[in-house]
Scaffold this motif. Structure first.
Motif, PDB file in Angstrom:
ATOM      1  N   ILE A  12       0.852  -1.183   0.000  1.00 55.82           N
ATOM      2  CA  ILE A  12       0.000   0.000   0.000  1.00 55.82           C
ATOM      3  C   ILE A  12       0.892   1.239   0.000  1.00 55.82           C
ATOM      4  CG2 ILE A  12      -1.713   1.269   1.352  1.00 55.82           C
ATOM      5  CD1 ILE A  12      -2.645  -1.521   2.376  1.00 55.82           C
ATOM      6  N   PHE A  13       0.495   2.246  -0.785  1.00 55.45           N
ATOM      7  CA  PHE A  13       1.303   3.458  -0.909  1.00 55.45           C
ATOM      8  C   PHE A  13       0.395   4.683  -0.981  1.00 55.45           C
ATOM      9  CE2 PHE A  13       0.609   1.507  -5.027  1.00 55.45           C
ATOM     10  CZ  PHE A  13       0.078   2.547  -5.780  1.00 55.45           C
ATOM     11  N   GLY A  14       1.000   5.831  -0.754  1.00 52.46           N
ATOM     12  CA  GLY A  14       0.290   7.101  -0.832  1.00 52.46           C
ATOM     13  C   GLY A  14       1.101   8.114  -1.601  1.00 52.46           C
ATOM     14  N   ARG A  15       0.608   9.343  -1.608  1.00 56.83           N
ATOM     15  CA  ARG A  15       1.232  10.419  -2.365  1.00 56.83           C
ATOM     16  C   ARG A  15       2.682  10.676  -1.952  1.00 56.83           C
ATOM     17  NH1 ARG A  15      -1.199  16.035  -1.136  1.00 56.83           N
ATOM     18  NH2 ARG A  15       0.024  15.617   0.718  1.00 56.83           N
ATOM     19  N   GLY A  50      -9.020   1.707   5.444  1.00 56.75           N
ATOM     20  CA  GLY A  50      -8.491   1.174   6.683  1.00 56.75           C
ATOM     21  C   GLY A  50      -7.026   1.483   6.936  1.00 56.75           C
ATOM     22  N   HIS A  51      -6.414   2.252   6.041  1.00 54.67           N
ATOM     23  CA  HIS A  51      -4.995   2.597   6.199  1.00 54.67           C
ATOM     24  C   HIS A  51      -4.780   4.108   6.172  1.00 54.67           C
ATOM     25  CE1 HIS A  51      -3.457  -1.514   5.932  1.00 54.67           C
ATOM     26  NE2 HIS A  51      -4.445  -1.712   5.097  1.00 54.67           N
ATOM     27  N   LYS A  67      -4.680   6.279   0.384  1.00 54.28           N
ATOM     28  CA  LYS A  67      -3.809   5.115   0.246  1.00 54.28           C
ATOM     29  C   LYS A  67      -4.311   4.252  -0.905  1.00 54.28           C
ATOM     30  CE  LYS A  67      -1.423   6.341   3.766  1.00 54.28           C
ATOM     31  NZ  LYS A  67      -0.275   7.161   3.554  1.00 54.28           N
ATOM     32  N   TYR A  68      -3.370   3.700  -1.663  1.00 55.12           N
ATOM     33  CA  TYR A  68      -3.694   2.951  -2.879  1.00 55.12           C
ATOM     34  C   TYR A  68      -2.834   1.697  -2.981  1.00 55.12           C
ATOM     35  CZ  TYR A  68      -5.401   7.617  -3.918  1.00 55.12           C
ATOM     36  OH  TYR A  68      -6.037   8.826  -3.850  1.00 55.12           O
ATOM     37  N   ARG A  69      -3.228   0.839  -3.916  1.00 56.84           N
ATOM     38  CA  ARG A  69      -2.412  -0.305  -4.327  1.00 56.84           C
ATOM     39  C   ARG A  69      -2.738  -0.589  -5.787  1.00 56.84           C
ATOM     40  NH1 ARG A  69      -5.311  -4.331  -0.512  1.00 56.84           N
ATOM     41  NH2 ARG A  69      -7.334  -4.359  -1.476  1.00 56.84           N
ATOM     42  N   PHE A  70      -1.857  -1.320  -6.453  1.00 50.58           N
ATOM     43  CA  PHE A  70      -2.116  -1.682  -7.836  1.00 50.58           C
ATOM     44  C   PHE A  70      -3.310  -2.622  -7.902  1.00 50.58           C
ATOM     45  CE2 PHE A  70       2.089  -0.001  -8.510  1.00 50.58           C
ATOM     46  CZ  PHE A  70       1.983   0.561  -9.775  1.00 50.58           C
ATOM     47  N   SER A  71      -4.168  -2.381  -8.870  1.00 48.83           N
ATOM     48  CA  SER A  71      -5.389  -3.162  -9.017  1.00 48.83           C
ATOM     49  C   SER A  71      -5.105  -4.441  -9.791  1.00 48.83           C
ATOM     50  CB  SER A  71      -6.430  -2.330  -9.777  1.00 48.83           C
ATOM     51  OG  SER A  71      -7.581  -3.087 -10.009  1.00 48.83           O
ATOM     52  N   ARG A  72      -5.722  -5.501  -9.356  1.00 48.19           N
ATOM     53  CA  ARG A  72      -5.654  -6.780 -10.094  1.00 48.19           C
ATOM     54  C   ARG A  72      -6.905  -7.001 -10.906  1.00 48.19           C
ATOM     55  NH1 ARG A  72      -1.749 -10.684  -8.068  1.00 48.19           N
ATOM     56  NH2 ARG A  72      -0.722  -9.826  -6.259  1.00 48.19           N
ATOM     57  N   ARG A  73      -7.863  -6.084 -10.802  1.00 51.04           N
ATOM     58  CA  ARG A  73      -9.144  -6.230 -11.509  1.00 51.04           C
ATOM     59  C   ARG A  73      -9.083  -5.574 -12.872  1.00 51.04           C
ATOM     60  NH1 ARG A  73     -13.017  -3.523  -7.647  1.00 51.04           N
ATOM     61  NH2 ARG A  73     -11.274  -3.103  -6.288  1.00 51.04           N
TER      62      ARG A  73
END
Length: 98
Positions: free
Chosen positions: A51-54, A86-87, A91-97
């Motif tokens: 998980i990452f942010g700006r 929840g973080h 906050k983001y992560r790479f999508s697998r969808r």
């Protein structure tokens, strides 16, 4: 003494690289080379699970906060990244969808 069998299965370390290349081919058709380069750098650092942010993106890519925010917004619109709850906010992560 018993020998350990390490030759049974091969570890496929290329599969995640193929995943991100496919994602970019599908979702980032109108992105500049610089943006695509940024995506690869981000993926190399964060992968699909981190998980990452700006702030982390700005530090990694050497961008100001406003530029990092614009990049994240662009990736979010293209559904390359997804928001994570929840973080904390942003906050983001790479999508697998895809």
């Amino acid at each position: 003494m018993q020998k350990v069998d390490i030759g049974e299965g091969k570890v496929d370390i290329q599969s995640s690289k193929v995943d991100i290349e496919s994602l970019i081919a599908v979702k980032a058709t109108d992105f500049s080379e610089k943006t695509i380069s940024h995506i690869y750098k981000m993926y190399d650092k964060f992968g699909f699970d981190m998980i990452f942010g700006r702030t982390a993106v700005g530090e990694l890519l050497g961008l100001q906060n406003s530029s990092a925010s614009k990049l994240l917004a662009k990736l979010l619109r293209a559904e390359i990244i997804e928001p994570v709850s929840g973080h904390g906010k942003g906050k983001y992560r790479f999508s697998r969808r895809w």
